[in-house]
Design an enzyme around this catalytic site. Structure first.
Site, PDB file in Angstrom:
ATOM      1  N   GLU A 133       0.832  -1.203   0.000  1.00 32.05           N
ATOM      2  CA  GLU A 133       0.000   0.000   0.000  1.00 32.05           C
ATOM      3  C   GLU A 133       0.862   1.246   0.000  1.00 32.05           C
ATOM      4  O   GLU A 133       0.606   2.209  -0.725  1.00 32.05           O
ATOM      5  CB  GLU A 133      -0.921   0.005   1.233  1.00 32.05           C
ATOM      6  CG  GLU A 133      -1.979   1.114   1.222  1.00 32.05           C
ATOM      7  CD  GLU A 133      -1.545   2.427   1.855  1.00 32.05           C
ATOM      8  OE1 GLU A 133      -2.245   3.428   1.696  1.00 32.05           O
ATOM      9  OE2 GLU A 133      -0.479   2.476   2.496  1.00 32.05           O
ATOM     10  N   HIS A 188       4.623   6.880  10.214  1.00 27.80           N
ATOM     11  CA  HIS A 188       5.769   6.685   9.303  1.00 27.80           C
ATOM     12  C   HIS A 188       7.093   7.024   9.970  1.00 27.80           C
ATOM     13  O   HIS A 188       8.020   7.461   9.296  1.00 27.80           O
ATOM     14  CB  HIS A 188       5.614   7.499   8.012  1.00 27.80           C
ATOM     15  CG  HIS A 188       4.538   6.984   7.115  1.00 27.80           C
ATOM     16  ND1 HIS A 188       4.471   7.315   5.783  1.00 27.80           N
ATOM     17  CD2 HIS A 188       3.496   6.155   7.340  1.00 27.80           C
ATOM     18  CE1 HIS A 188       3.415   6.713   5.239  1.00 27.80           C
ATOM     19  NE2 HIS A 188       2.815   6.013   6.177  1.00 27.80           N
TER      20      HIS A 188
END
Lengths: 342, 341
Positions: free
Chosen positions: B199, B310
């Protein structure tokens, strides 16, 4: 090239453009446009349906003919509310290509009729304003008052601004209600039987990435496709893009833009059709910008595609401008093109 | 929920095996039919209590996380690397990492500060100025344990701080944990659960998965950025921890189908569960690819808000995740009962 009935057709076209640009239909919320077109188109197709993304499909059946898809997108750019301040101001994010430069002072409207004016925070010297520096003022004094009129996730569009100036018309969302009007007129004025099977598709979510066209072309699996949309012009003082396209010189047959290189077969058919009926046309090479043909021509194993464009000034502003003669020319060109056996 | 186990497993985009194996193990224990496609997407076919009801529902969560990949080994034994997925490179320096199948430990280093020129000190270090140090004396020694192409993942121990969970890869192992939890429960209708791959590098697994499943309705379980920290104006916070799962209105890849969004809100209101809207309308998720598959899918996204997404250590609120599971369960029940549209 004045033919009989020209005046009536123009009046009808003008009315359609006025009605269609009077409605709001931001990407993803095209309901109003869809139901207006549905009502207009109902009597003319053999079949009519809406798919998962909200595309409206009107079919003219001919099982023996080639399948031709004609696409005009219904959606327009908009401003989606993301946050409401304690003092009633609305923060928003763009839906589609919104130009921050023209936002300050612009009047907008929500689906339920709530109107507002866009304001901007004070900027530092030489600072360029990001979208988070703007807000919509709907005249609410508090968050609670604002919430009575607008919810988070609702999308405003520019306020209807139709004005008729001779053969030219200015309005918000001529991109692409002009194309919708053109396609509707074609649908209404076709002979009873056609040599091809034709799908009139009023697509959703073009402005956010040609999305409706992508799924509808997968479903319909056409042999050929044509998008009907507006394009830029190069006929204003110091235009942003140097291009040989002007208002009033006829519809444009697209050669290429950044989403598609039009298939030569389709381009040639369009040129021949225009020449057969003596409709003046222009050739369009658009440096930047795309249209539904961009996603359609890459559907499944590929679909030879082209596009008919209506020259339009001031695209994505509250005051877009087109020339009705260009729409009329495009109308004649398309009708002629569809009479041809593909 | 298996959040700790999932967070600590390494699974950078394209290298999701360890995560997939863990999920598969759990599916076997639950006795749920499943299979894997050529890209590595894991499909689980959940049966409903009422066999004849099939609304064509697919629920997905991506297994991959952002990370790095070894690009070359220097003579000195230091490893140069690329980014895999969107990582703020300024956050990389000094972070411990694990490399390759064997999980070789390393730390991200750079030239010492006293060797940096004045100009260098004033700007953040880029990937080109960083390297991974695995303690090898030279190239030969390093090449015995690592090679170009090896994936690199942050090495972060998961911890529970009261109601807050700290760990790496919560985007989207939190989603995987929620989806596993949902699979372990009974539902009125069946659905296809997909644990997708790749993804973070462009919705790649979801694209082929949605083509295969061809769903009518799809719900993507995700983890989304929260920027509810000092100095950020409220309208710029995107989401806030502890205020419930976030519904996506729109992002760069999808506009949530209006009927699906209305239904999520309806379910949350009826069940008195908190929810919020994601106030930042950019970025993409698997929903983009899924909504565009074949003839189009009605698609929506529900996310757990997450600070420091992240990066090597991110935070979520566990109540947000629990509420996400409950609202999604309610959504399944609602769709089974009255369909959608």
């Amino acid at each position: 090239m004045l033919e009989r009935g020209w005046f009536n057709k123009m009046t009808e076209l003008l009315k359609l453009v006025e009605d269609l640009t009077g409605l709001s239909g931001p990407s993803g919320s095209e309901e109003k446009i869809r139901s207006f077109i549905r009502k207009e188109a109902e009597a003319y197709g053999d079949e009519l349906f809406v798919d998962a993304l909200g595309n409206l499909i009107v079919v003219k059946r001919n099982p023996d003919g080639k399948k031709i898809l004609l696409a005009a997108h219904m959606d327009e750019i908009g401003l989606m509310v993301t946050f409401i301040e304690e003092n009633g101001f609305l923060r928003f994010s763009p839906v589609g290509g919104v130009n921050n430069e023209i936002l300050s002072g612009t009047k907008v409207i929500f689906d339920n009729g709530t109107a507002g004016i866009i304001g901007r925070e004070k900027l530092k010297e030489k600072e360029t304003a990001g979208i988070n520096r703007f807000y919509i003022d709907i005249g609410a004094k508090s968050k609670d008052e604002a919430l009575e009129r607008v919810k988070i996730g609702e999308t405003a569009t520019f306020y209807p601004s139709f004005h008729h100036m001779g053969p030219r018309v200015t309005a918000k969302s001529l991109d692409n209600r002009a194309g919708c009007a053109l396609l509707l007129q074609v649908l209404k004025n076709l002979p009873a039987s056609l040599p091809n099977e034709v799908y009139f598709v009023f697509t959703a979510q073009e402005e956010v990435g040609l999305r409706g066209a992508r799924t509808v072309s997968y479903r319909l699996n056409p042999d050929y496709a044509l998008a009907v949309d507006v394009t830029r012009t190069g006929d204003t003082p110091e235009p942003e893009f140097k291009m040989d396209l002007a208002l009033g010189k006829g519809p444009a047959i697209k050669i290429k833009d950044s989403s598609v290189i039009c298939h030569p077969t389709v381009v040639q058919r369009m040129i021949r059709a225009a020449e057969r009926i003596n409709v003046p046309f222009q050739l369009e090479v658009l440096e930047r910008g795309g249209t539904d043909a961009g996603s359609i021509h890459l559907s499944r194993e590929g679909v030879p595609s082209g596009a008919l464009s209506i020259p339009c000034r001031y695209i994505h502003t509250p005051g877009e401008m087109v020339d009705l003669n260009d729409i009329e020319g495009g109308f004649s060109l398309l009708v002629e093109l569809l009479k041809d056996k593909w | 929920m298996f959040l700790k186990e999932l967070s600590e497993r390494h699974g950078v985009s394209g290298d999701e095996t360890k995560v997939r194996n863990f999920v598969r193990e759990k599916l076997l224990e639950m006795g749920i039919k499943h299979f894997t496609d050529s890209m590595g997407n894991l499909f689980a076919l959940k049966e409903g209590q009422r066999k004849n009801e099939d609304p064509g529902l697919m629920i997905t969560a991506h297994m991959d996380e952002v990370g790095l990949m070894v690009s070359s080994v220097e003579k000195s034994g230091h490893l140069r690397f690329y980014k895999v997925g969107g990582i703020d490179e300024r956050s990389l320096i000094s972070k411990p990492v694990r490399i390759g199948k064997e999980g070789i430990p390393g730390v991200i280093g750079s030239k010492a500060i006293h060797l940096q020129k004045k100009g260098e000190r004033e700007k953040a270090l880029t990937v080109d100025e960083l390297y991974i140090d695995i303690g090898a004396k030279n190239k030969e020694e390093a090449e015995k344990v690592v090679k170009p192409g090896d994936f690199v993942s942050f090495d972060t121990k998961a911890e529970i701080w009261g109601n807050v969970f700290k760990g790496k890869a919560l985007d989207n192992r939190a989603g995987c944990a929620a989806l596993l939890e949902l699979l372990s429960r009974k539902h009125d209708c069946g659905f296809t659960a997909v644990f997708t791959v790749q993804e973070e590098i462009g919705m790649r697994g979801a694209k082929v998965a949605a083509y295969r499943v061809n769903p009518r309705i799809a719900l993507v379980i995700e983890t989304t950025a929260a920027a509810d920290v000092a100095e950020v104006k409220e309208h710029d916070t995107a989401t806030v921890l502890g205020k419930g799962p976030a519904f996506t209105l729109k992002d760069d890849s999808v506009i949530t189908h209006p009927r699906l969004l209305e239904r999520l809100i309806e379910v949350a209101e009826e069940e008195k569960r908190p929810y919020q809207f994601r106030r930042f309308l950019g970025n993409f998720t698997d929903a983009g690819a899924i909504s565009q598959a074949r003839g189009g899918t009605m698609t929506g996204v529900i996310s757990t808000p997450c600070r420091y997404l992240h990066s090597s250590a991110s935070l979520i609120n566990l109540d947000d995740l629990r509420n996400l599971v409950e609202i999604t369960g309610g959504f399944i029940r609602s769709v089974a009962g009255k369909g959608l549209v």
